[in-house]
Design a protein around this motif. Structure first.
Motif, PDB file in Angstrom:
ATOM      1  N   ALA A  81      49.645  30.841  29.052  1.00 26.30           N
ATOM      2  CA  ALA A  81      49.794  29.824  27.933  1.00 26.30           C
ATOM      3  C   ALA A  81      49.728  30.332  26.731  1.00 26.30           C
ATOM      4  CB  ALA A  81      49.348  28.423  28.297  1.00 26.30           C
ATOM      5  N   ALA A  82      48.547  30.977  26.263  1.00 32.39           N
ATOM      6  CA  ALA A  82      48.335  31.392  25.163  1.00 32.39           C
ATOM      7  C   ALA A  82      49.067  32.465  24.694  1.00 32.39           C
ATOM      8  CB  ALA A  82      46.616  32.026  25.031  1.00 32.39           C
ATOM      9  N   VAL A  83      50.121  33.113  25.520  1.00 31.20           N
ATOM     10  CA  VAL A  83      50.883  34.279  25.183  1.00 31.20           C
ATOM     11  C   VAL A  83      52.034  33.630  24.339  1.00 31.20           C
ATOM     12  CG1 VAL A  83      52.512  36.138  26.162  1.00 31.20           C
ATOM     13  CG2 VAL A  83      50.206  35.847  27.129  1.00 31.20           C
ATOM     14  N   ARG A  84      52.403  32.320  24.989  1.00 30.00           N
ATOM     15  CA  ARG A  84      53.754  31.818  24.522  1.00 30.00           C
ATOM     16  C   ARG A  84      54.798  32.343  24.575  1.00 30.00           C
ATOM     17  NH1 ARG A  84      49.506  30.387  20.916  1.00 30.00           N
ATOM     18  NH2 ARG A  84      49.868  32.072  19.468  1.00 30.00           N
ATOM     19  N   SER A  85      55.743  32.641  23.839  1.00 29.69           N
ATOM     20  CA  SER A  85      56.896  33.250  23.820  1.00 29.69           C
ATOM     21  C   SER A  85      57.066  34.820  23.323  1.00 29.69           C
ATOM     22  CB  SER A  85      58.037  32.571  23.228  1.00 29.69           C
ATOM     23  OG  SER A  85      57.782  32.489  21.744  1.00 29.69           O
ATOM     24  N   ARG A  86      55.794  35.266  22.938  1.00 31.01           N
ATOM     25  CA  ARG A  86      55.646  36.602  22.609  1.00 31.01           C
ATOM     26  C   ARG A  86      55.890  37.840  23.700  1.00 31.01           C
ATOM     27  NH1 ARG A  86      51.168  38.289  18.135  1.00 31.01           N
ATOM     28  NH2 ARG A  86      52.400  40.124  18.291  1.00 31.01           N
ATOM     29  N   PRO A  87      56.397  38.546  23.562  1.00 33.28           N
ATOM     30  CA  PRO A  87      56.434  39.571  24.697  1.00 33.28           C
ATOM     31  C   PRO A  87      55.288  40.503  24.888  1.00 33.28           C
ATOM     32  CG  PRO A  87      57.865  40.249  22.774  1.00 33.28           C
ATOM     33  CD  PRO A  87      57.524  38.906  22.593  1.00 33.28           C
ATOM     34  N   VAL A  88      54.707  40.592  25.957  1.00 32.04           N
ATOM     35  CA  VAL A  88      53.676  41.227  25.959  1.00 32.04           C
ATOM     36  C   VAL A  88      53.959  43.013  26.108  1.00 32.04           C
ATOM     37  CG1 VAL A  88      51.601  41.824  27.421  1.00 32.04           C
ATOM     38  CG2 VAL A  88      52.319  39.732  27.281  1.00 32.04           C
ATOM     39  N   ALA A  89      53.498  43.732  25.100  1.00 25.97           N
ATOM     40  CA  ALA A  89      53.877  45.022  24.976  1.00 25.97           C
ATOM     41  C   ALA A  89      52.842  45.847  26.029  1.00 25.97           C
ATOM     42  CB  ALA A  89      53.855  45.700  23.759  1.00 25.97           C
ATOM     43  N   ALA A  90      51.594  45.375  26.114  1.00 24.09           N
ATOM     44  CA  ALA A  90      50.736  46.047  26.722  1.00 24.09           C
ATOM     45  C   ALA A  90      49.535  45.251  27.708  1.00 24.09           C
ATOM     46  CB  ALA A  90      49.859  47.100  26.164  1.00 24.09           C
ATOM     47  N   LEU A  91      49.502  45.148  28.771  1.00 23.02           N
ATOM     48  CA  LEU A  91      48.441  44.376  29.657  1.00 23.02           C
ATOM     49  C   LEU A  91      47.463  45.399  30.197  1.00 23.02           C
ATOM     50  CD1 LEU A  91      47.618  41.940  30.909  1.00 23.02           C
ATOM     51  CD2 LEU A  91      49.030  42.574  33.008  1.00 23.02           C
ATOM     52  N   LEU A  92      46.107  45.021  29.430  1.00 24.22           N
ATOM     53  CA  LEU A  92      44.997  46.069  29.954  1.00 24.22           C
ATOM     54  C   LEU A  92      44.160  44.958  30.742  1.00 24.22           C
ATOM     55  CD1 LEU A  92      46.009  46.779  27.140  1.00 24.22           C
ATOM     56  CD2 LEU A  92      44.353  48.361  27.216  1.00 24.22           C
ATOM     57  N   ALA A  93      44.381  45.164  32.261  1.00 26.39           N
ATOM     58  CA  ALA A  93      43.870  44.266  33.301  1.00 26.39           C
ATOM     59  C   ALA A  93      42.474  44.891  33.602  1.00 26.39           C
ATOM     60  CB  ALA A  93      44.703  43.983  34.470  1.00 26.39           C
ATOM     61  N   ASN A  94      41.405  44.361  32.887  1.00 26.67           N
ATOM     62  CA  ASN A  94      40.101  44.994  33.006  1.00 26.67           C
ATOM     63  C   ASN A  94      39.122  43.925  33.523  1.00 26.67           C
ATOM     64  OD1 ASN A  94      37.889  46.991  32.097  1.00 26.67           O
ATOM     65  ND2 ASN A  94      37.421  45.060  31.090  1.00 26.67           N
ATOM     66  N   ALA A  95      39.515  42.826  33.577  1.00 23.72           N
ATOM     67  CA  ALA A  95      38.514  41.763  34.172  1.00 23.72           C
ATOM     68  C   ALA A  95      37.893  42.340  35.405  1.00 23.72           C
ATOM     69  CB  ALA A  95      38.984  40.438  34.207  1.00 23.72           C
ATOM     70  N   GLY A  96      36.624  42.162  35.699  1.00 23.95           N
ATOM     71  CA  GLY A  96      36.058  42.284  36.940  1.00 23.95           C
ATOM     72  C   GLY A  96      34.368  42.557  36.880  1.00 23.95           C
ATOM     73  N   HIS A  97      33.698  42.139  37.969  1.00 28.30           N
ATOM     74  CA  HIS A  97      32.455  42.479  37.825  1.00 28.30           C
ATOM     75  C   HIS A  97      31.936  42.935  39.460  1.00 28.30           C
ATOM     76  CE1 HIS A  97      31.450  38.576  40.075  1.00 28.30           C
ATOM     77  NE2 HIS A  97      32.535  38.168  39.622  1.00 28.30           N
ATOM     78  N   GLY A  98      30.612  43.158  39.460  1.00 30.92           N
ATOM     79  CA  GLY A  98      30.255  43.668  40.866  1.00 30.92           C
ATOM     80  C   GLY A  98      28.974  42.770  41.263  1.00 30.92           C
ATOM     81  N   LEU A  99      28.395  43.272  42.476  1.00 29.87           N
ATOM     82  CA  LEU A  99      27.418  42.528  43.134  1.00 29.87           C
ATOM     83  C   LEU A  99      26.678  43.259  44.162  1.00 29.87           C
ATOM     84  CD1 LEU A  99      26.326  39.478  43.621  1.00 29.87           C
ATOM     85  CD2 LEU A  99      27.955  39.534  45.582  1.00 29.87           C
ATOM     86  N   GLY A 100      25.355  43.505  43.841  1.00 31.03           N
ATOM     87  CA  GLY A 100      24.475  44.424  44.316  1.00 31.03           C
ATOM     88  C   GLY A 100      23.873  43.791  45.759  1.00 31.03           C
ATOM     89  N   GLU A 195      27.044  46.340  30.801  1.00 31.52           N
ATOM     90  CA  GLU A 195      26.262  45.081  31.518  1.00 31.52           C
ATOM     91  C   GLU A 195      26.553  44.979  32.909  1.00 31.52           C
ATOM     92  OE1 GLU A 195      24.052  42.631  29.611  1.00 31.52           O
ATOM     93  OE2 GLU A 195      24.266  44.514  28.400  1.00 31.52           O
ATOM     94  N   PHE A 196      27.165  45.885  33.472  1.00 33.98           N
ATOM     95  CA  PHE A 196      27.707  45.640  34.925  1.00 33.98           C
ATOM     96  C   PHE A 196      26.510  45.714  35.853  1.00 33.98           C
ATOM     97  CE2 PHE A 196      28.591  47.784  39.102  1.00 33.98           C
ATOM     98  CZ  PHE A 196      29.601  47.110  39.372  1.00 33.98           C
ATOM     99  N   PHE A 197      25.491  46.777  35.627  1.00 31.46           N
ATOM    100  CA  PHE A 197      24.528  46.669  36.515  1.00 31.46           C
ATOM    101  C   PHE A 197      23.587  45.820  36.425  1.00 31.46           C
ATOM    102  CE2 PHE A 197      26.242  51.041  36.278  1.00 31.46           C
ATOM    103  CZ  PHE A 197      26.507  51.458  37.448  1.00 31.46           C
ATOM    104  N   LYS A 198      23.327  45.213  35.235  1.00 32.44           N
ATOM    105  CA  LYS A 198      22.566  44.009  34.912  1.00 32.44           C
ATOM    106  C   LYS A 198      22.995  42.838  35.592  1.00 32.44           C
ATOM    107  CE  LYS A 198      20.403  41.255  31.383  1.00 32.44           C
ATOM    108  NZ  LYS A 198      20.148  41.158  29.855  1.00 32.44           N
ATOM    109  N   ARG A 199      24.345  42.351  35.428  1.00 31.82           N
ATOM    110  CA  ARG A 199      24.771  41.465  36.021  1.00 31.82           C
ATOM    111  C   ARG A 199      25.050  41.543  37.483  1.00 31.82           C
ATOM    112  NH1 ARG A 199      29.872  41.373  31.677  1.00 31.82           N
ATOM    113  NH2 ARG A 199      28.802  40.600  30.101  1.00 31.82           N
TER     114      ARG A 199
END
Length: 269
Positions: A81-100, A195-199
């Motif tokens: 929704a925050a993108v609104r009508s703007r075309p996305v030129a680049a999507l960097l899908a980086n969200a993620g986390h781990g679990l030990g 912060e990956f290994f701490k989280r």
């Protein structure tokens, strides 16, 4: 870079959407975008995303922020929704986390959140943005996978499984986008100083306590590969060797090797 000072027909700079941008690789991916001619829409489920936005605005980029849980379709919809009508030129899908720790010692909701963040939310976001890119015949997608996807993740079973999915998904999607004007790049880092290994509660493991790559270097490598339209990039020569060896090593052997790296308390052995 080719995007330096480039503007769209409406006078605005091209828009890059970066998830998981509050710190680590995601923050530095966003910084690469800002330094190379993009406006930014950044998102994370961490309040630190607001501090990241302030730092990125110092680069003279337009930065919008969405603090939301990208493990949920509702959270992804809020970002869209925050993108609104703007075309996305680049999507960097980086969200993620781990679990030990061992799978049966983990709380199921924690394991499920890893799956929903790393896979479900990411795939949903790519599906929505990718359709618009295909319709326009232009766009770049960078997916943060991992060399962890090449090996069974003893004491990181869920995380490695999600990265195996995303690594595979990225190559399949790239093939489906062939000749469409849309490129898909998979960034596959190894252990990185974030912060990956701490989280993930893995600071007492050998991999958690060991030497790691610089997230700024990893992000720069990934950004440049995305801009060139390359299919994949593994950061660091040691990781390149490790990923190459994983393709010819029996899974049972890889699982035992991973045990040594990720076993709780392993850093003291």
């Amino acid at each position: 870079m080719a995007t330096k000072n480039r503007k769209l027909k409406n006078g605005m700079r091209p828009l890059a959407v970066v998830t998981g941008a509050s710190s680590g690789i995601g923050f530095h991916l966003a910084k690469q975008c800002a330094e190379n001619g993009f406006d930014l829409l950044i998102a994370a489920d961490d309040p630190a995303i607001n501090k990241a936005a302030a730092d990125l605005r110092d680069i003279d980029a337009l930065v919008e922020v969405v603090e939301t849980d990208l493990a949920t379709t509702m959270g992804v919809d809020e970002l869209l929704a925050a993108v609104r009508s703007r075309p996305v030129a680049a999507l960097l899908a980086n969200a993620g986390h781990g679990l030990g720790h061992a799978f049966l010692d983990q709380e199921f909701e924690a394991a499920r959140h890893v799956i929903d963040t790393n896979v479900t939310g990411t795939v949903y976001l790519i599906h929505k943005v990718g359709r618009d890119m295909r319709k326009r015949g232009a766009g770049r997608i960078l997916i943060t996978g991992s060399i962890a996807g090449f090996m069974p993740g003893t004491y990181q079973a869920v995380y490695n499984g999600t990265k195996a999915f995303m690594d595979s998904f990225s190559f399949a999607l790239r093939a489906e986008f062939k000749d469409s004007g849309v490129t898909v790049t998979c960034l596959m880092p190894g252990a990185t100083d974030t912060e990956f290994f701490k989280r993930a509660d893995m600071l007492d493991t050998k991999v958690g306590a060991g030497k790691k790559d610089d997230p700024a270097d990893v992000a720069k490598l990934g950004f440049e590969a995305m801009m060139k339209g390359e299919g994949d990039v593994v950061s660091g020569w040691k990781n390149k060797i490790q990923s190459a060896m994983a393709t010819v090593t029996p899974s049972s052997v890889l699982a035992e090797q991973h045990r040594k790296m990720a076993e709780p308390g392993g850093a003291k052995k």
